[in-house]
Design an enzyme around this catalytic site. Structure first.
Site, PDB file in Angstrom:
ATOM      1  N   LYS A  83       0.851  -1.195   0.000  1.00 37.15           N
ATOM      2  CA  LYS A  83       0.000   0.000   0.000  1.00 37.15           C
ATOM      3  C   LYS A  83       0.885   1.243   0.000  1.00 37.15           C
ATOM      4  O   LYS A  83       1.755   1.393   0.862  1.00 37.15           O
ATOM      5  CB  LYS A  83      -0.870  -0.034   1.252  1.00 37.15           C
ATOM      6  CG  LYS A  83      -2.211   0.626   1.128  1.00 37.15           C
ATOM      7  CD  LYS A  83      -3.040   0.262   2.351  1.00 37.15           C
ATOM      8  CE  LYS A  83      -4.353   0.982   2.354  1.00 37.15           C
ATOM      9  NZ  LYS A  83      -5.035   0.805   3.645  1.00 37.15           N
TER      10      LYS A  83
HETATM   11  C1  E4P Z   1      -8.345   1.903   3.574  1.00 39.19           C
HETATM   12  O1  E4P Z   1      -7.612   1.075   3.119  1.00 39.19           O
HETATM   13  C2  E4P Z   1      -8.175   2.520   4.894  1.00 39.19           C
HETATM   14  O2  E4P Z   1      -7.475   1.605   5.714  1.00 39.19           O
HETATM   15  C3  E4P Z   1      -9.479   2.827   5.587  1.00 39.19           C
HETATM   16  O3  E4P Z   1     -10.594   2.431   4.820  1.00 39.19           O
HETATM   17  C4  E4P Z   1      -9.564   4.190   6.157  1.00 39.19           C
HETATM   18  O4  E4P Z   1     -10.799   4.334   6.811  1.00 39.19           O
HETATM   19  P1  E4P Z   1     -11.079   5.486   7.860  1.00 39.19           P
HETATM   20  O5  E4P Z   1     -11.260   6.767   7.110  1.00 39.19           O
HETATM   21  O6  E4P Z   1     -12.352   5.057   8.535  1.00 39.19           O
HETATM   22  O7  E4P Z   1      -9.903   5.520   8.793  1.00 39.19           O
END
Ligand code: E4P
Length: 217
Positions: A83
């Site tokens: 990522k």
């Molecule tokens: C995506 O890969 C992120 O880990 C996640 O969806 C972020 O979500 P949040 O905005 O609720 O922290």
């Protein structure tokens, strides 16, 4: 549509996996922090449980170190998706690592143009953050719509991974638009089944069945 679970909690992943609802997992530095676990150890454990893509995020901010971290994370298991954040350095790392055949999830996407750049850099997944756009009075679903249209216009194979999902309605809307994947916290995935008429209907059937005095087993 594929369901990824957005957590680094092994128990929650196992529970949903036993229900057949986990096609992959996404983590990020905040979720690793919440788990209290070592990133390499917990990611390895998740990869042993789940055969689909497991996203593990780099924490370097320059391309050279992102690439080095990405290579280290990718060694954990063959189903790792590295990522990378949506910055020029992240996209540079995306190009290098995707050319090496690694799965890449480009994260922190908040605009259609950013998603276009990620597709051009060879991302496997693009993660538009719906909830965080809603938080600042924008409509996260508009972004999913725009990216779907742009990717379809040009035949980009990058998969739309609708992220930062906070409500069951985000899941419905993502499915209607045609996002390839949603990643959601375990609580949201578990809430997808809820309907008061299902509960009421089942109570009624059980009450009527009891009156028959019959047994099936
Ligand atoms: C995506 O890969 C992120 O880990 C996640 O969806 C972020 O979500 P949040 O905005 O609720 O922290």
């Amino acid at each position: 549509m594929k369901f990824f679970v957005d957590t680094a909690e092994i128990d929650a992943i196992t529970e949903l996996n036993d229900l057949g609802m986990v096609d992959g997992v996404t983590t990020n530095p905040s979720l690793i922090m919440k788990s209290g676990r070592d990133i390499i150890e917990v990611t390895k454990e998740i990869c042993e449980l789940i055969s689909g893509p497991v996203s593990a995020e780099v924490v370097a901010t320059d391309a050279k170190n992102m690439i080095a971290e990405g290579r280290k994370l990718a060694k954990i298991a063959s189903n790792i998706a590295v990522k990378l954040p949506l910055t020029w350095d992240g996209l540079k790392a995306c190009k290098v690592l995707s050319d090496e055949g690694k799965m890449i999830n480009v994260t922190l996407c908040f605009s259609a143009n950013q998603a276009l750049l990620a597709a051009k850099a060879g991302a496997t997944f693009i993660s538009p953050f719906i909830g965080r756009l809603d938080d600042v009075n924008l409509d996260g679903m508009d972004l999913i719509n725009e990216i779907r249209q742009i990717y379809d216009n040009f035949g980009y194979e990058t998969q739309i991974l609708a992220a930062s999902i906070r409500t069951v309605n985000h899941v419905t809307q993502s499915a209607l638009i045609g996002a390839d994947v949603i990643t959601a916290p375990p609580s949201v995935i578990k809430s997808l089944i809820d309907h008061p008429l299902t509960d009421r209907g089942l109570d009624q059937f059980m009450a009527d069945w009891a009156k028959t005095g019959q047994k099936i087993l």
